[in-house]
Scaffold this motif. Structure first.
Motif, PDB file in Angstrom:
ATOM      1  N   PHE A   1      58.747  27.369  -3.568  1.00  0.00           N
ATOM      2  CA  PHE A   1      58.092  28.211  -2.559  1.00  0.00           C
ATOM      3  C   PHE A   1      56.683  27.696  -2.299  1.00  0.00           C
ATOM      4  O   PHE A   1      55.909  27.441  -3.225  1.00  0.00           O
ATOM      5  CB  PHE A   1      58.059  29.660  -3.047  1.00  0.00           C
ATOM      6  CG  PHE A   1      57.329  30.592  -2.123  1.00  0.00           C
ATOM      7  CD1 PHE A   1      57.830  30.881  -0.861  1.00  0.00           C
ATOM      8  CD2 PHE A   1      56.129  31.176  -2.515  1.00  0.00           C
ATOM      9  CE1 PHE A   1      57.151  31.744  -0.013  1.00  0.00           C
ATOM     10  CE2 PHE A   1      55.446  32.039  -1.684  1.00  0.00           C
ATOM     11  CZ  PHE A   1      55.963  32.324  -0.425  1.00  0.00           C
ATOM     12  N   GLY A   2      56.328  27.562  -1.027  1.00  0.00           N
ATOM     13  CA  GLY A   2      55.062  26.937  -0.650  1.00  0.00           C
ATOM     14  C   GLY A   2      53.904  27.891  -0.449  1.00  0.00           C
ATOM     15  O   GLY A   2      52.750  27.446  -0.333  1.00  0.00           O
ATOM     16  N   GLY A   3      54.175  29.204  -0.409  1.00  0.00           N
ATOM     17  CA  GLY A   3      53.095  30.163  -0.212  1.00  0.00           C
ATOM     18  C   GLY A   3      52.423  30.546  -1.520  1.00  0.00           C
ATOM     19  O   GLY A   3      52.693  29.971  -2.574  1.00  0.00           O
ATOM     20  N   GLN A   4      51.530  31.547  -1.439  1.00  0.00           N
ATOM     21  CA  GLN A   4      50.853  32.021  -2.638  1.00  0.00           C
ATOM     22  C   GLN A   4      51.758  32.947  -3.442  1.00  0.00           C
ATOM     23  O   GLN A   4      52.610  33.629  -2.889  1.00  0.00           O
ATOM     24  CB  GLN A   4      49.554  32.737  -2.274  1.00  0.00           C
ATOM     25  CG  GLN A   4      48.489  31.819  -1.699  1.00  0.00           C
ATOM     26  CD  GLN A   4      47.120  32.462  -1.740  1.00  0.00           C
ATOM     27  OE1 GLN A   4      46.739  33.083  -2.728  1.00  0.00           O
ATOM     28  NE2 GLN A   4      46.369  32.321  -0.650  1.00  0.00           N
ATOM     29  N   CYS A   5      51.534  32.996  -4.732  1.00  0.00           N
ATOM     30  CA  CYS A   5      52.368  33.802  -5.618  1.00  0.00           C
ATOM     31  C   CYS A   5      51.514  34.271  -6.790  1.00  0.00           C
ATOM     32  O   CYS A   5      50.928  33.452  -7.493  1.00  0.00           O
ATOM     33  CB  CYS A   5      53.553  32.965  -6.108  1.00  0.00           C
ATOM     34  SG  CYS A   5      54.627  33.800  -7.273  1.00  0.00           S
TER      35      CYS A   5
END
Length: 532
Positions: A166-170
């Motif tokens: 996953f490329g978004g923030q987490c």
């Protein structure tokens, strides 16, 4: 002063422990990692390692009359459900009023707690601390762990295939502080607890789209209960507890689900728990149903897998172009300064007698305060735990044999499996638990005796809210103001809302409440009698 007691943490549990030690003539020394009291309720602009963390908009889910220290009511002008700043103000005031601050060493980290070589005969502990880079070690006769269970985040990334791509923030919800950062973004919140719901609602006012993923669903309740009264002052009563624990299981479960589903049909909102009869902690959120109706928040099942930009749910639907994933997945119980086997002595499960004492210790000189969870508030629970624990440490009260304690733990685990769906949960039945601890100390109010000697008070104690003052009515630690506090609790509850007085103050009516509870059973009885 008597025996020296090390107390870890100066949140509400730690303050209760300090005060109880002083009441019993013990010498408390409290070590607090931060520079102030309050623990969970002390807001910080950023999440700090080893400390609980809340977001700026957090409000209490318990009303003020149900979450006070039993001999220290809130000012009558305080709101019924308080913002974290107001609650912190109360906690600080309590610490000052009771003279607790001088017993606290601030900005001091507890790095290790271990048994002394002669523990089997002395029950003493070596406690190592660190302040400003300087380490110290001291011997204590007893230890009370009051560091809470909202410190170490549970981040189950391994449970979600593809998350590594996953490329978004987490991040975990403990890191969440500013909703403005997500203006115009698409956010997925994993977890339908109190934090997850609060964060989803707050973000929905700024974000483009907010989706909440829930594995098992949850009952969602409003702080505003029947006739506009605070939920816990109507729901948490001795009368209701007596009925629910006395009725056949099928009827009790039906009644519980009817109460939970009374405001709206959870099935229609995607919120219905997989097993609605379990007494798992509900979510308290006044806005979630309305935001679902308005399309600001959507509820989805568990995430099956992630891609670089999206989440695929177990029902096959997809949430695309996600900017951020927030894990509101709770916390793990951890005490890094203590040997894990002391608290988790069997199958890596928390194994504590009455949720407080490790049963396998040769001497009962270590107590864990605050490691239970119920519909009741934390402050009165920790206060009663600390009062009992200090009397055990002092020797005024004694514990059963190790065998009997383990049998009790096993019995309670069986009941927890039935009521909460998990045997290892720290959840418990509030009034039953409080009465059990109170009976050990000799402070449990006798309802039959009250009806004989003080009927007016008895009615309020049995049918009204099970407020903390009830546990300072009699016995050791009796507070002379407890009776009056119980009889005037509705006045303090209703005053802050009557800023525009229209008509007379209207308190709950006992006949009306009894009719609501008994109408259906009486109707069924009438039908049965007519049939026969």
């Amino acid at each position: 002063m008597g025996r020296r007691v090390a107390i870890v943490g100066a949140g509400v549990s730690g303050l209760a422990a300090i005060r109880s030690c002083l009441e019993e003539g013990l010498e408390p020394i409290c070590f607090e990692r931060s520079d102030d009291v309050g623990g969970l309720w002390k807001f910080s602009e950023r999440a700090e390692e080893g400390r609980a963390s809340i977001y700026p908009s957090v409000f209490a889910n318990s009303s003020k009359e149900m979450m006070c220290f039993p001999d220290f009511p809130y000012p009558e002008d305080f709101p019924v459900f308080m913002h974290n700043r107001k609650l912190q103000e109360y906690i600080t005031s309590f610490a000052r009023e009771k003279g607790l601050l001088k017993h606290i060493q601030f900005e001091t980290l507890v790095s290790s707690i271990s048994k002394r070589p002669d523990f089997s005969t002395t029950g003493q502990w070596d406690v190592e601390t660190e302040k400003n880079g300087k380490k110290e070690s001291a011997v204590f006769d007893a230890v009370m762990i009051c560091s809470g269970h909202h410190v170490y985040p549970n981040l189950p990334k391994d449970s979600f295939p593809g998350l590594e791509h996953f490329g978004g923030q987490c991040f975990h919800s403990r890191e969440y502080k500013d909703p403005g950062l997500w203006r115009g973004k698409r956010v997925l919140v994993i977890g339908l607890g109190n934090s997850g719901s609060d964060i989803a609602i707050e973000l929905s006012r700024m974000a483009e789209k907010v989706v909440v993923s829930s594995r098992s669903g949850s009952w969602v309740l409003s702080r505003v209960w029947d006739d506009g009264y605070p939920w816990d002052m109507v729901f948490i009563t001795r009368f209701q507890t007596f009925l629910k624990n006395s009725l056949p299981t099928a009827i009790s479960d039906w009644w519980y689900m009817k109460q939970m589903n009374s405001k709206f049909k959870h099935e229609n909102y995607g919120l219905m728990p997989l097993n609605g009869a379990l007494r798992k902690e509900p979510v308290f959120n006044d806005d979630l149903p309305a935001h679902i109706l308005c399309g600001r928040v959507s509820i989805k099942p568990n995430v099956k897998k992630f891609t670089e930009t999206s989440a695929i749910f177990e029902d096959g639907t997809v949430f695309e172009a996600i900017d951020c994933v927030i894990f509101a997945t709770g916390y793990s119980n951890a005490y890094p300064f203590l040997d894990d086997s002391i608290i988790k002595s069997r199958n890596n499960e928390v194994t504590l007698y009455k949720g407080i004492f490790p049963p396998q210790l040769e001497k009962s000189t270590l107590a864990v305060i605050g490691l239970v969870q119920s519909l009741g508030a934390a402050i009165p629970t920790t206060d009663l735990q600390a009062r009992w624990a200090t009397r055990v440490i002092k020797g005024t009260c004694s514990l059963p044999s190790r065998k009997d304690m383990m049998s009790d733990i096993d019995e309670k685990m069986g009941k927890k499996l039935k009521w909460f769906g998990k045997s290892e949960t720290i959840q418990t039945d509030y009034i039953v638990y409080m009465d059990e601890l109170a009976s050990f100390i000799g402070v449990k109010p006798s309802i039959p005796w009250l009806f004989l000697t003080d009927p007016r008070l008895a009615v309020e104690v049995f049918f009204g809210p099970c407020s903390p003052y009830q546990f300072r009515l009699v016995g050791p630690g009796k507070w002379p103001g407890a009776r009056n506090a119980i009889l005037t609790q509705w006045d303090r509850t209703l005053k802050p809302t009557r800023t525009r007085a229209v008509g007379e103050m209207r308190k709950p009516s006992l006949p009306t409440q009894l009719f609501k509870f008994l109408a259906l059973p009486l109707l069924l009885l009438a039908v049965f009698l007519a049939w026969v």
